[in-house]
Structure formats: C-alpha cells, structure tokens
Design an enzyme around this catalytic site. Sequence first.
Site, mmCIF file in Angstrom:
data_model
loop_
_atom_site.group_PDB
_atom_site.id
_atom_site.type_symbol
_atom_site.label_atom_id
_atom_site.label_comp_id
_atom_site.label_asym_id
_atom_site.label_seq_id
_atom_site.Cartn_x
_atom_site.Cartn_y
_atom_site.Cartn_z
ATOM 1 N N HIS A 84 -25.329 109.515 59.899
ATOM 2 C CA HIS A 84 -25.312 108.695 61.313
ATOM 3 C C HIS A 84 -24.800 109.776 62.193
ATOM 4 O O HIS A 84 -25.254 109.551 63.546
ATOM 5 C CB HIS A 84 -24.317 107.760 61.040
ATOM 6 N N HIS A 120 -32.811 109.229 65.126
ATOM 7 C CA HIS A 120 -33.830 108.745 64.824
ATOM 8 C C HIS A 120 -35.109 108.862 66.002
ATOM 9 O O HIS A 120 -34.663 108.976 67.268
ATOM 10 C CB HIS A 120 -34.068 107.249 64.193
ATOM 11 N N CYS A 129 -28.570 103.428 58.887
ATOM 12 C CA CYS A 129 -27.832 103.960 57.543
ATOM 13 C C CYS A 129 -28.485 103.714 56.210
ATOM 14 O O CYS A 129 -28.999 102.635 56.040
ATOM 15 C CB CYS A 129 -26.377 103.842 57.806
ATOM 16 N N GLN A 138 -39.449 107.658 66.890
ATOM 17 C CA GLN A 138 -40.399 106.457 66.725
ATOM 18 C C GLN A 138 -41.929 107.285 66.710
ATOM 19 O O GLN A 138 -42.197 108.485 67.273
ATOM 20 C CB GLN A 138 -40.551 105.655 68.029
ATOM 21 N N CYS A 179 -24.676 99.865 61.077
ATOM 22 C CA CYS A 179 -25.815 100.739 61.814
ATOM 23 C C CYS A 179 -27.005 100.388 60.813
ATOM 24 O O CYS A 179 -26.959 100.343 59.577
ATOM 25 C CB CYS A 179 -25.758 102.240 61.574
ATOM 26 N N SER A 220 -30.964 102.164 71.354
ATOM 27 C CA SER A 220 -29.914 101.220 70.821
ATOM 28 C C SER A 220 -28.902 101.709 69.790
ATOM 29 O O SER A 220 -27.857 101.088 69.520
ATOM 30 C CB SER A 220 -30.670 100.009 70.431
HETATM 31 P P1 H2U Z 1 -34.421 102.843 69.980
HETATM 32 O O1 H2U Z 1 -34.309 104.139 69.467
HETATM 33 O O2 H2U Z 1 -35.066 102.913 71.457
HETATM 34 O O3 H2U Z 1 -33.136 102.058 70.007
HETATM 35 O O4 H2U Z 1 -35.304 101.953 69.166
HETATM 36 C C1 H2U Z 1 -35.293 101.714 67.807
HETATM 37 C C2 H2U Z 1 -36.195 100.915 67.327
HETATM 38 O O5 H2U Z 1 -36.046 100.359 65.864
HETATM 39 C C3 H2U Z 1 -36.665 99.745 68.155
HETATM 40 O O6 H2U Z 1 -38.215 100.147 68.303
HETATM 41 C C4 H2U Z 1 -36.495 99.206 65.886
HETATM 42 C C5 H2U Z 1 -36.677 98.729 67.263
HETATM 43 O O7 H2U Z 1 -37.480 97.612 67.433
HETATM 44 N N1 H2U Z 1 -35.621 98.356 64.939
HETATM 45 C C6 H2U Z 1 -36.262 98.086 63.624
HETATM 46 O O8 H2U Z 1 -37.370 98.230 63.398
HETATM 47 N N2 H2U Z 1 -35.400 97.251 62.750
HETATM 48 C C7 H2U Z 1 -34.119 96.964 62.979
HETATM 49 O O9 H2U Z 1 -33.598 96.417 62.080
HETATM 50 C C8 H2U Z 1 -33.427 97.339 64.388
HETATM 51 C C9 H2U Z 1 -34.201 98.036 65.265
HETATM 52 ZN ZN ZN Z 2 -26.327 105.079 60.974
#
Ligand code: H2U
Ligand code: ZN
Length: 345
Positions: free
Chosen positions: A111, A162, A52, A164, A49, A157
Amino acid sequence: MSIDLARPHRRFNPLTGSWVQVSPQRMGRPWQGEVSEPDPPPPPYDPACYLCPGNARVGGEANPAYEGVHVFDNDFPALTEEAAGDMGHDPLLRAEASTGVCRVICFSPDHGKSLPLLTPEQLRRVIDTWADQTAELGARFAAVQVFENKGAMMGCSNPHPHGQIWATAHLPRETATEDARQREYLAEHGRPMLLDVAAREAAGERVVEINADWLAIVPFWAAWPFETLLLPRFAVQRLTQLTGSQRASLAAILKALTTRYDNLFRTSFPYSMGWHQAPFGPDFEQPGADHWQLHAHFYPPLLRSASVRKFMVGYEMLGEPQRDLTPERAVEMLRSVSGLVHYRA
Ligand code: H2U
Ligand code: ZN
C-alpha cells in the site's frame, strides 16, 4: 535566441500548437530549499483499501492475494464495449458513439510503495505490464492511454500505488492533436519531432535526468511549474517496441525522476502522468506511425510547497496558461535535490 527571456514572453508548444505566457519578472521569493516536515508514510497494508491484496472492492469482488503487478477491469468503467445507437447529424448538437475498456493497474501489493519506492526490478514489471496491456488492447482499439493519477490533490481516491489504462476505438483529443502536429513536423523536417527535441535538449539547461536511452526535461514550453517530458533518445513509437535493456534504463530514469519529485517538497508528489504512443489500426501500420515518438508527460500541480499549488484559473481558463517560475528555474530546483536517495529511505 535574441529575445530577452527575463521579460514577459510567450513560448510555443509544438506538440499541441498552443502558447504559454511566461512572466519571469513576477517570480516570487527565492527558493529556500527548506520545506515542510515530511508526511507520515502510509502503512504497507490498509484493511480499508480496495486495492490491497485480498480486500473487497466496491463492487463486492475480492482482489486476489497478488504478489507483483495486478490488473483488473475497472468496476466503474467510463467506457464500455457496447456502442450507443445512431446519434443523428445535428451540426450544433453533435455526438458520436464511443466504445472502449477501462482497467486499473496496481503497481505493488504494498500500500505504501509508490513508484520511486519500488526497486528497479519491480518498476521493470510495471513497464512490462504497461507494454503487455498496450499490445493486448492495441489489437482491438485505436488508442491505448496508460496513465497514473496520483495524490488527493489530483482527485485520486486512494494512496495505494496504482494507475489506469483506457483503450478507445477513437483517438482522444490530446492524442489526435499530437498525431497531427508530429505528422506535420515529419513531413516538413524529415525527422520525428520528439527525436529532434531529445537531441537538441540532451546537453542543455532543461535536463532533469538523463541516461543512455532516456531524457527527462522540463520542456521549454511547460505550462505546469514542475511539468516534465520523458523522452526516448532513439526512434520508437510504442511501449510494446521497447527492448529489455531499454525497459531497464526506463525503470532507472523513472525511479530517479520520481525520487526528485518526492524530495523537492518532501511529500509523495502528486501528479497526473501518462504515456502517449502511436495509435493502432491500418493507418498506423509501418511506415504510417513514423512521425510518432513514444513519450510520457508528468503534470504535477504543486508550486511552492507540499500544500501550495498552482491553479489553472482566470486568465489560464479564458486566455492561455501562464507561469512565473521559468522552466529553467524549475530544472535547477529539481536538480538541487537527490535523484538517488528518497527522503523516506
Ligand atoms: P483514482 O486513481 O482516480 O482514484 O481511480 C481509481 C479507479 O479505481 C477509479 O477509476 C476504480 C475507480 O472506478 N475502482 C474500482 O474499479 N473498484 C473499486 O472497488 C473502487 C475503485
Ligand atoms: Zn492498499
């Protein structure tokens, strides 16, 4: 109300000015209560992950060994702080520069601990972080959009809990629309629209959860089957203004609402949720934001089980949203499961 709500009718969304077609006569089979076997919980730590603690993100940077809530700049931001150049003035091929910042907020180092599985104290720290981020970004940007996109069905993903935060120099569509509608309502009625909605609905048949400060309803005009609207029962424009006790009561209702969601189909309930709050800048300094009420929308896609979802296609894309299950029936279903004990607890 004198129209027969058991027959096809349309309901009006005063926040967006749009209509929803309701077709209760098509309401499918009766609710059986029973659903699929619960899905296995994710482990507390997943070495693969990227959220994590201690793990590497896609860009190569490693997460710190964080213990509470953790915020970082999105490695793939949708907006940046550098403005594009002049876009010209073609009325048909119109564009404008957009600037902003995008951050990711990990709700927990664990997680497997989605919002309903956090303690009220842990949820309180999520709320504090939402408010702190709003304060920091609101000093530099007009709009601060706090949201959570949850579940593979919503294109998320990663199951690590989490959300944003996107802050932009412009008002995005939903915020701009709600701004205009709330402004009109205050001018016409002398009170903030959503304060009136909270007062009107508090004793009613659309309440899913309620406490002294907050109310979660399936709004009269809901488009998604189990859509909810989380409303303060007091006047407040932004997350930053919430007092300690209002944050504590918010943590309680968030936990109860998301527990009901998970219990409904015994699955970690997918949704997109997010906060709408007053924009920032000179136009929105008091009393310029008086028409606003802070609120959260939850838009879950599920319809009948952990795997049967509602699609907004066909008539919905070309005409307007349509639902068979009435909002009032959705409330009964959400109220028939526990808001206190999570199916995984
Ligand atoms: P989701 O919750 O829609 O999966 O988005 C996760 C966000 O995490 C996504 O905007 C960011 C992606 O750009 N991300 C990072 O900033 N760093 C990473 O290593 C993977 C995902
Ligand atoms: Zn995790």
